[in-house]
Design an enzyme around this catalytic site. Structure first.
Site, PDB file in Angstrom:
ATOM      1  N   GLU A 167       0.852  -1.193   0.000  1.00 52.48           N
ATOM      2  CA  GLU A 167       0.000   0.000   0.000  1.00 52.48           C
ATOM      3  C   GLU A 167       0.884   1.238   0.000  1.00 52.48           C
ATOM      4  O   GLU A 167       1.900   1.288   0.692  1.00 52.48           O
ATOM      5  CB  GLU A 167      -0.888   0.114   1.264  1.00 52.48           C
TER       6      GLU A 167
HETATM    7  C1  PNW Z   1      -4.112   1.574   6.375  1.00 48.45           C
HETATM    8  N1  PNW Z   1      -3.206   5.357  11.666  1.00 48.45           N
HETATM    9  O1  PNW Z   1      -4.805   2.082   7.476  1.00 48.45           O
HETATM   10  C2  PNW Z   1      -4.977   0.401   5.916  1.00 48.45           C
HETATM   11  O2  PNW Z   1      -4.307  -0.779   5.596  1.00 48.45           O
HETATM   12  C3  PNW Z   1      -5.976   0.773   4.891  1.00 48.45           C
HETATM   13  O3  PNW Z   1      -7.099  -0.046   5.055  1.00 48.45           O
HETATM   14  C4  PNW Z   1      -6.279   2.255   4.975  1.00 48.45           C
HETATM   15  O4  PNW Z   1      -7.343   2.665   4.189  1.00 48.45           O
HETATM   16  C5  PNW Z   1      -4.992   2.981   4.615  1.00 48.45           C
HETATM   17  O5  PNW Z   1      -3.918   2.574   5.444  1.00 48.45           O
HETATM   18  C6  PNW Z   1      -5.100   4.491   4.668  1.00 48.45           C
HETATM   19  O6  PNW Z   1      -5.340   4.910   5.977  1.00 48.45           O
HETATM   20  C7  PNW Z   1      -4.343   2.910   8.479  1.00 48.45           C
HETATM   21  O7  PNW Z   1      -4.064   6.061  12.247  1.00 48.45           O
HETATM   22  C8  PNW Z   1      -5.287   3.658   9.186  1.00 48.45           C
HETATM   23  O8  PNW Z   1      -2.003   5.345  12.037  1.00 48.45           O
HETATM   24  C9  PNW Z   1      -4.915   4.465  10.240  1.00 48.45           C
HETATM   25  C10 PNW Z   1      -3.585   4.520  10.604  1.00 48.45           C
HETATM   26  C11 PNW Z   1      -2.630   3.776   9.904  1.00 48.45           C
HETATM   27  C12 PNW Z   1      -3.009   2.972   8.851  1.00 48.45           C
END
Ligand code: PNW
Length: 465
Positions: A360
Site C-alpha cells: 500500500e
Molecule cells: C491503512 N493510523 O490504514 C490500511 O491498511 C488501509 O485499510 C487504509 O485505508 C490505509 O492505510 C489508509 O489509511 C491505516 O491512524 C489507518 O495510524 C490508520 C492509521 C494507519 C493505517
C-alpha cells in the site's frame, strides 16, 4: 551484511497492482448469511467514526463486482490485492461455513485470472467476527486458533488458483489502535491488551504458516522509519520503534522479542501469554513481506502544547511523547516524505532477507470533485510519482522489491475517518444512488505508468515464484 547494488538496467521489472479491503468497499453487511464484524459494531457506536459513517453500504462492491472488475482491468495492472471478510465465510468466527461468502470470492478470483490479473489475497484486514470479540477477540489465544481454521477453509476453496497469500494486514493497527488507543474497532483502551493482541496476531500468522506449509505466504506490516526530532527524543523513539517495527520483525526473523521491547511491554515476557514454541513458530514463517507506507514517525519529548495525535496511546509503555508532523501534508494530515519509503525498503531488505512488496502507498485528498467528468487530482499523481521514484532508488541500492500496489482502487470507507478522507484512483459519488464511479486523472496516470511492465513482471515470477 553485504548488499550487491545492481545497475539500474539490470533491475527486473516491478509488478504494479492496486489494493482494497473488504469492509472498506463491499457493503451488503447483512447479505448471504454474513455475520456481524467488530467494525459493524464499532461504527454503530456514536462518536467512534467521523460523521457517524459506517460500512453498511460502502461502495456496494458486493453487488457491483462486475463494474469494479472492469476498473481493475482498465488499469492494466498485474495484480489486485483484496481481503476476504472472515464473517462472510464463517459468520460466527468458527464452525459453520457460509458457502455463499466463498462463492463471492471465487467469482472475483476467477474473473481476475480470466483477465490475466494476479489475485493477491489478504486473509485478515480487520473485520473480525463479533462472536470472537465477545470471547475476548485478539486478546484471547482462542482467536488465533480460530484464525487457522478460517484460513484452511478459504485455502481449500481458492488455494488451487490463488498463489499470493498474506495472513494479516497491519497487525499494529489491529492490536494497538484497536485495543490500546481505542480509535479503531473494537475500541478498547488498555495498554497491555494491545501487546497481548499483538502476540496473538503473530501467533495466528505462525499457525497458518504451519497449517499451509506449501503456500507462498507473507504478512503485511505498516512499518515506518522512526526519526527522533531531537537528540533528547532518541530514547522515546527507540520505544516507538520497538512497538511499531521490532515487535513484528524480531519474532519473524529472530524468533524473539528484544530486551527494550520487554522493558516497554513486560507482558510479552509472561509465559502464560508467550508459550513454549510460539516464538519458534514465528521465526522464518514468511516467504515475502508486504510493507504499507504512508509517512515517517517523528517522536519528540512532550512540549506541553500542540494537538493530541490520534496515535497517542498506541505506544503503551513508552513514556509520554509528542509526534511531530512536518509539512507538506496530505488531507488526512500525514507528512509526505518519499525518502522514508526508500530508507525503509533498504533497511528492511537487510533485516529480513525475503522479497519485499509495497502492498500500500497512496494519498488522501478531500478536494477532488468531478468537473465535466474529470477529477483533477494532480497532488495524488505527484505523491505516487515521488514514492515510485523512492522505490526505484531503493531497488538500485539493492533492496529486493518485487511489486508496488497503489492504495486504493476507489474512494471508500476510511475507518475512523469515514467517507471524508479519500484515497481512491476512482471517485465514488456518494450522493448518487448508483454510487457512480469516475476514474480520476491519477487512474489514467497510473495505468500509463503500469503499462510498460504489464505481463513482464508476472512472467518473471516477481509476485509469486
Ligand atoms: C491503512 N493510523 O490504514 C490500511 O491498511 C488501509 O485499510 C487504509 O485505508 C490505509 O492505510 C489508509 O489509511 C491505516 O491512524 C489507518 O495510524 C490508520 C492509521 C494507519 C493505517
Amino acid at each position: 551484511m553485504t548488499t550487491s547494488t545492481p545497475a539500474a538496467a539490470d533491475l527486473k521489472p516491478l509488478a504494479y497492482g492496486v489494493a482494497s479491503a473488504s469492509y472498506q468497499i463491499e457493503g451488503a453487511t447483512t447479505e448471504d448469511g454474513r455475520g456481524i464484524s467488530i467494525w459493524d459494531t464499532f461504527s454503530a457506536e456514536p462518536g467512534r467514526v467521523r460523521n457517524g459513517d459506517d460500512g453498511t453500504h460502502a461502495c456496494d462492491s458486493y453487488h457491483r463486482l462486475d463494474d469494479d472488475l472492469a476498473l481493475v482491468r482498465g488499469l492494466g495492472v498485474d495484480a489486485y490485492r483484496f481481503s476476504i471478510a472472515w464473517p462472510r465465510v464463517m459468520p460466527d468466527g468458527r464452525g459453520k461455513v457460509e458457502t455463499r461468502g466463498l462463492d463471492y470470492y471465487e467469482r472475483l478470483v476467477d474473473a481476475l485470472l480470466e483477465a490475466d490479473v494476479e489475485p493477491a489475497v489478504t486473509l485478515y484486514h480487520w473485520d473480525l467476527p463479533q462472536a470472537l470479540e465477545d470471547e475476548g477477540g485478539w486478546v484471547s489465544r482462542s482467536t488465533a486458533e480460530a484464525f487457522v481454521d478460517y484460513a484452511r477453509v478459504v485455502h481449500e476453496r481458492l488455494g488451487d488458483r490463488v498463489s499470493s497469500w498474506a495472513t494479516h494486514n497491519e497487525p499494529w493497527c489491529a492490536a494497538y489502535l484497536g485495543y490500546a488507543a481505542g480509535v479503531h474497532a473494537p475500541g478498547r483502551r488498555e495498554g497491555a491488551a494491545g501487546h497481548r493482541a499483538a502476540h496473538h496476531l503473530l501467533l495466528g500468522h505462525a499457525l497458518v504458516r504451519q497449517a499451509l506449509p506449501d503456500t507462498h505466504l507473507g504478512i503485511v506490516l505498516n512499518l515506518a522509519p522512526v526519526w527522533p526530532e531531537t537528540p533528547q527524543a532518541e530514547e522515546i523513539a527507540d520505544g516507538v520503534d520497538a512497538i511499531r517495527n521490532r515487535v513484528w520483525l524480531d519474532p519473524l526473523v529472530d524468533g524473539a522479542y528484544d530486551a527494550r521491547l520487554l522493558d516497554v511491554a513486560p507482558v510479552l515476557g509472561d509465559p502464560e501469554l508467550v508459550r513454549p514454541g510460539d516464538l519458534e513458530a514465528m521465526q522464518g514463517s514468511i516467504d515475502w513481506l508486504g510493507i504499507n507506507y504512508y509517512t515517517p514517525i517523528r517522536p519528540a519529548v512532550p512540549s506541553g502544547h500542540g494537538e493530541p495525535h490520534p496515535e497517542q496511546g498506541a505506544y503503551p509503555g513508552v513514556p509520554d511523547l509528542d509526534l511531530v508532523v512536518r509539512e507538506p501534508r496530505t488531507d488526512i494530515g500525514w507528512e509526505v516524505e518519499p525518502r522514508g519509503l526508500e530508507e525503509l525498503l533498504v533497511d528492511t531488505h537487510r533485516r529480513v532477507g525475503v522479497p519485499l512488496v509495497v502492498t500500500e502507498n497512496g494519498a488522501a485528498m478531500t478536494d477532488t470533485e468531478v468537473v465535466d467528468g474529470v477529477v483533477d487530482d494532480q497532488d495524488r499523481i505527484d505523491y505516487l510519482e515521488g514514492h515510485l521514484a523512492a522505490v526505484d532508488r531503493a531497488r538500485a541500492a539493492g533492496a529486493d522489491v518485487r511489486g508496488y500496489f497503489a492504495w486504493t482502487l476507489m474512494d471508500n470507507f476510511e475507518w475512523a475517518e469515514g467517507y471524508d478522507k479519500t484515497f481512491g484512483l476512482v471517485h465514488v459519488d456518494r450522493s448518487s444512488p448508483l454510487l457512480t464511479r469516475t476514474p480520476k486523472a491519477s487512474y489514467r496516470w497510473f495505468a500509463d505508468r503500469a503499462a510498460p511492465a504489464r505481463g513482464r513482471a508476472r512472467a518473471a515470477g516477481l509476485i509469486t515464484p
